[in-house]
Design a protein around this motif. Structure first.
Motif, PDB file in Angstrom:
ATOM      1  N   PHE A 183       0.857  -1.193   0.000  1.00 14.63           N
ATOM      2  CA  PHE A 183       0.000   0.000   0.000  1.00 14.63           C
ATOM      3  C   PHE A 183       0.898   1.250   0.000  1.00 14.63           C
ATOM      4  O   PHE A 183       0.958   2.010   0.971  1.00 14.63           O
ATOM      5  CB  PHE A 183      -0.907   0.018   1.225  1.00 14.63           C
ATOM      6  CG  PHE A 183      -2.083  -0.917   1.142  1.00 14.63           C
ATOM      7  CD1 PHE A 183      -2.185  -1.865   0.128  1.00 14.63           C
ATOM      8  CD2 PHE A 183      -3.096  -0.849   2.083  1.00 14.63           C
ATOM      9  CE1 PHE A 183      -3.266  -2.719   0.059  1.00 14.63           C
ATOM     10  CE2 PHE A 183      -4.181  -1.709   2.014  1.00 14.63           C
ATOM     11  CZ  PHE A 183      -4.276  -2.653   0.999  1.00 14.63           C
ATOM     12  N   LEU A 184       1.582   1.452  -1.117  1.00 17.91           N
ATOM     13  CA  LEU A 184       2.582   2.524  -1.175  1.00 17.91           C
ATOM     14  C   LEU A 184       1.982   3.912  -1.029  1.00 17.91           C
ATOM     15  O   LEU A 184       2.656   4.846  -0.597  1.00 17.91           O
ATOM     16  CB  LEU A 184       3.363   2.436  -2.490  1.00 17.91           C
ATOM     17  CG  LEU A 184       4.310   1.244  -2.632  1.00 17.91           C
ATOM     18  CD1 LEU A 184       5.000   1.281  -3.978  1.00 17.91           C
ATOM     19  CD2 LEU A 184       5.350   1.258  -1.506  1.00 17.91           C
ATOM     20  N   ALA A 185       0.704   4.078  -1.404  1.00 21.65           N
ATOM     21  CA  ALA A 185       0.083   5.405  -1.307  1.00 21.65           C
ATOM     22  C   ALA A 185       0.061   5.908   0.138  1.00 21.65           C
ATOM     23  O   ALA A 185       0.041   7.122   0.377  1.00 21.65           O
ATOM     24  CB  ALA A 185      -1.333   5.372  -1.865  1.00 21.65           C
ATOM     25  N   LEU A 186       0.106   4.983   1.079  1.00 23.76           N
ATOM     26  CA  LEU A 186       0.144   5.399   2.486  1.00 23.76           C
ATOM     27  C   LEU A 186       1.402   6.200   2.796  1.00 23.76           C
ATOM     28  O   LEU A 186       1.425   7.005   3.725  1.00 23.76           O
ATOM     29  CB  LEU A 186       0.048   4.181   3.406  1.00 23.76           C
ATOM     30  CG  LEU A 186      -1.249   3.368   3.331  1.00 23.76           C
ATOM     31  CD1 LEU A 186      -1.227   2.246   4.359  1.00 23.76           C
ATOM     32  CD2 LEU A 186      -2.462   4.258   3.563  1.00 23.76           C
ATOM     33  N   LYS A 187       2.458   5.965   2.014  1.00 23.60           N
ATOM     34  CA  LYS A 187       3.685   6.747   2.196  1.00 23.60           C
ATOM     35  C   LYS A 187       3.421   8.232   1.970  1.00 23.60           C
ATOM     36  O   LYS A 187       3.984   9.097   2.648  1.00 23.60           O
ATOM     37  CB  LYS A 187       4.763   6.266   1.209  1.00 23.60           C
ATOM     38  CG  LYS A 187       5.231   4.842   1.411  1.00 23.60           C
ATOM     39  CD  LYS A 187       6.226   4.735   2.542  1.00 23.60           C
ATOM     40  CE  LYS A 187       6.831   3.348   2.627  1.00 23.60           C
ATOM     41  NZ  LYS A 187       7.777   3.228   3.758  1.00 23.60           N
ATOM     42  N   VAL A 188       2.557   8.534   0.997  1.00 24.72           N
ATOM     43  CA  VAL A 188       2.220   9.927   0.719  1.00 24.72           C
ATOM     44  C   VAL A 188       1.492  10.532   1.911  1.00 24.72           C
ATOM     45  O   VAL A 188       1.755  11.671   2.305  1.00 24.72           O
ATOM     46  CB  VAL A 188       1.347  10.048  -0.546  1.00 24.72           C
ATOM     47  CG1 VAL A 188       1.005  11.513  -0.831  1.00 24.72           C
ATOM     48  CG2 VAL A 188       2.058   9.442  -1.739  1.00 24.72           C
ATOM     49  N   TYR A 189       0.568   9.754   2.509  1.00 26.10           N
ATOM     50  CA  TYR A 189      -0.171  10.261   3.674  1.00 26.10           C
ATOM     51  C   TYR A 189       0.770  10.520   4.854  1.00 26.10           C
ATOM     52  O   TYR A 189       0.644  11.521   5.553  1.00 26.10           O
ATOM     53  CB  TYR A 189      -1.257   9.262   4.097  1.00 26.10           C
ATOM     54  CG  TYR A 189      -2.282   8.949   3.032  1.00 26.10           C
ATOM     55  CD1 TYR A 189      -2.519   9.833   1.981  1.00 26.10           C
ATOM     56  CD2 TYR A 189      -3.010   7.761   3.064  1.00 26.10           C
ATOM     57  CE1 TYR A 189      -3.459   9.545   1.000  1.00 26.10           C
ATOM     58  CE2 TYR A 189      -3.953   7.461   2.088  1.00 26.10           C
ATOM     59  CZ  TYR A 189      -4.174   8.362   1.062  1.00 26.10           C
ATOM     60  OH  TYR A 189      -5.101   8.075   0.099  1.00 26.10           O
ATOM     61  N   VAL A 190       1.709   9.598   5.049  1.00 28.18           N
ATOM     62  CA  VAL A 190       2.685   9.784   6.130  1.00 28.18           C
ATOM     63  C   VAL A 190       3.527  11.031   5.856  1.00 28.18           C
ATOM     64  O   VAL A 190       3.775  11.848   6.749  1.00 28.18           O
ATOM     65  CB  VAL A 190       3.596   8.540   6.257  1.00 28.18           C
ATOM     66  CG1 VAL A 190       4.711   8.804   7.271  1.00 28.18           C
ATOM     67  CG2 VAL A 190       2.779   7.326   6.699  1.00 28.18           C
ATOM     68  N   ALA A 191       3.950  11.190   4.605  1.00 29.43           N
ATOM     69  CA  ALA A 191       4.755  12.359   4.226  1.00 29.43           C
ATOM     70  C   ALA A 191       3.968  13.657   4.445  1.00 29.43           C
ATOM     71  O   ALA A 191       4.532  14.668   4.877  1.00 29.43           O
ATOM     72  CB  ALA A 191       5.192  12.243   2.769  1.00 29.43           C
TER      73      ALA A 191
END
Length: 554
Positions: A183-191
């Motif tokens: 779920f790589l899009a979660l990286k954007v949310y964390v960022a």
């Protein structure tokens, strides 16, 4: 986060039943959807509709694709059309509600959602609506209905994010990432969360992982540009948007608006009046950035008109309302506005989530500044000054606080660090710097500040300050010059009294060998500018002393 699935949920089944798929499978559409190519799927569906070869549930799919393309208006139109048909599935009402929600039509969204059967999606939507309506009781009720599933947890994290509980949101995203590493899009949310916490370098590191897999992501590239803006400058940020500057290449209308908005910010407000007003109800930051633009243009009243009805819900909104009220209060002399500003600053600086942040400490400093508690101001400003060495606005406030407490030498050094011409021409700056010069026995520099000013009410006020402060500090030469200038500007005043005392003070310094006797030549010139009858007596005394000491005075 409200609707994050490949296919729309309709009673737990996809619009096309598995039995129908076997008989009437359409691989092209399925392929588009599997690849999340919503534009391709939308185009195919529109083409099939135009030639009369409609997919089963084509209208549902068109609404679904339009929604995922960010064309919420088109999605709304498709779903509304479906709700008018007698055979309409009840679940369509919640799809319509989602489209209305993203259009900002919250009351209409709530009404539509109420017509849908209970479902996890309906609960998530109502959860978000309760947040929009600031209904804490409803919010907690829908919160309790959330389950430990990805969609519900993403919704919970987004509410944490919007309520500025960024660390709580990060904890949820990281837990989901541990369970679902793809779920790589979660990286954007964390960022995004780290960006909001001012950890711009950490945000960049997290974002880089996602960009390796999705190098053309509009949202990720935009966030990267925002990080560059914070870490470097607007030019560096704009360079990061080079792949997105060609707005026509963006499929998402919201992305186009976001880019236009951010370019205004990156370019220091250029084009603000053309770009930002239409985006006020689309991008939350648009209103705030337009307010900032008006403040920078010294149009405080327009800034106030734009923000006065905004009910603040984030630290940034509280801070901006505080700044606007403080600016307006100082401009029109309103104690009510200053008190309101002080309360907004205190709300942020005193909150548990912000008290240890840089903006939080600045807010407490501003609060105490308005309360004229300058010792407390310095406590907070000293704790963050390392981050603002070159910041002219920070240094202006820092120097004023030091000067107010009598730390004139230190204050002078900070005042002289300021490069901004607007600040350096402000009377507050000039008067404080002049006072610092005088209090540190540099009356000549204060006098030079006055000489550089044009004739105005501010120059008259500065002249009064120099005359009185120099007199108090025993710098009688510049006190005499200032009182002489004041007397010329207002001959019928009592400035003669001050000039006479200053001239006598100079004579006393000469007698004490603390001033050169040559200064008396200019004293005579200053005295002769007055028509007061006491002048002749003082001149006779000075000339007698000069004669006795064999000193030549003209």
């Amino acid at each position: 986060m409200i609707l994050s699935r490949v296919k729309p949920a309709v009673g737990g089944e996809t619009p096309v039943s598995s039995e129908k798929k076997k008989k009437n499978k359409t691989p092209p559409l399925e392929e588009y959807l599997q690849q999340r190519d919503y534009l391709g799927a939308f185009t195919l569906l529109e083409f099939q509709r135009s030639i009369g070869e409609k997919e089963e549930h084509a209208d549902l799919w068109i609404g679904y694709c339009a929604f995922h393309l960010g064309d919420y208006k088109r999605a709304m139109e498709e779903y509304k059309s479906l709700t008018m048909k007698p055979e309409c599935l009840a679940e369509v009402w919640v799809f319509l509600a989602c489209a209305l929600f993203f259009l900002g039509l919250y009351e209409e969204a709530e009404e539509a959602a109420s017509k849908a059967p209970m479902s996890p999606l309906q609960n998530r939507l109502l959860f978000h609506l309760a947040h929009k309506f600031n209904d804490e009781k409803q919010l907690m009720g829908f919160h309790q209905n959330l389950e430990d599933v990805t969609e519900d947890q993403l919704s919970l994290a987004s509410i944490h994010y919007m309520r500025s509980h960024y660390q709580e949101a990060i904890d949820i995203y990281k837990r989901l990432l541990l369970q679902n590493r793809d779920f790589l899009a979660l990286k954007v949310y964390v960022a995004l969360c780290y960006y909001k916490l001012d950890y711009y370098d950490v945000s960049q590191e997290v974002l880089a992982v996602y960009l390796q897999s999705m190098p053309d992501s509009t949202i990720a590239l935009n966030l990267k540009a925002c990080n560059h803006f914070r870490l470097y400058n607007g030019k560096a940020a704009e360079a990061e948007l080079k792949n997105l500057i060609d707005i026509s290449s963006c499929s998402f209308e919201f992305a186009k608006e976001l880019i236009r908005h951010n370019l205004v910010v990156f370019r220091g407000g250029e084009g603000a009046l053309q770009v930002l007003p239409p985006l006020i109800d689309v991008i939350p930051e648009a209103r705030l950035n337009l307010v900032i633009y008006y403040l920078r243009q010294d149009d405080v009243q327009e800034a106030y008109n734009l923000i006065q009805d905004l009910v603040p819900s984030t630290p940034q909104e509280y801070i901006l309302k505080g700044v606007v009220n403080a600016s307006l209060g100082q401009e029109i002399g309103s104690r009510d506005h200053l008190k309101t500003a002080q309360q907004f600053f205190q709300s942020v600086g005193g909150s548990a989530s912000e008290c240890d942040t840089i903006p939080g400490r600045q807010c407490m400093a501003s609060c105490f500044f308005l309360l004229r508690k300058f010792e407390d101001v310095l406590i907070y400003l000293n704790s963050v000054k390392g981050y603002f060495y070159s910041d002219d606005t920070f240094n202006f406030n820092y120097a004023q606080a030091k000067a107010a407490l009598g730390h004139y030498e230190e204050a002078k050094e900070v005042f002289l660090l300021i490069q901004n011409e607007k600040i350096k021409n402000d009377y507050v700056y000039l008067s404080w710097l002049a006072r610092c010069y005088i209090k540190t026995q540099r009356g000549r520099l204060a006098w030079e500040l006055y000489l550089k000013m044009g004739t105005s009410s501010d120059s008259f006020s500065l002249l009064q300050l120099i005359a009185n402060d120099c007199y108090k500090m025993g710098q009688f030469y510049y006190a005499a010059k200032a009182f002489d200038a004041l007397e010329k500007l207002d001959p019928g005043s009592d400035y003669w009294e001050g000039k006479r005392g200053a001239c006598v003070g100079i004579f006393q310094l000469v007698l004490a060998n603390k001033e050169s006797w040559e200064t008396l030549k200019e004293v005579l010139s200053l005295l002769r500018n007055s028509g007061n009858p006491q002048v002749e007596y003082i001149i006779r005394v000075l000339k007698k002393w000069a004669k006795d000491h064999k000193v030549l005075l003209s």
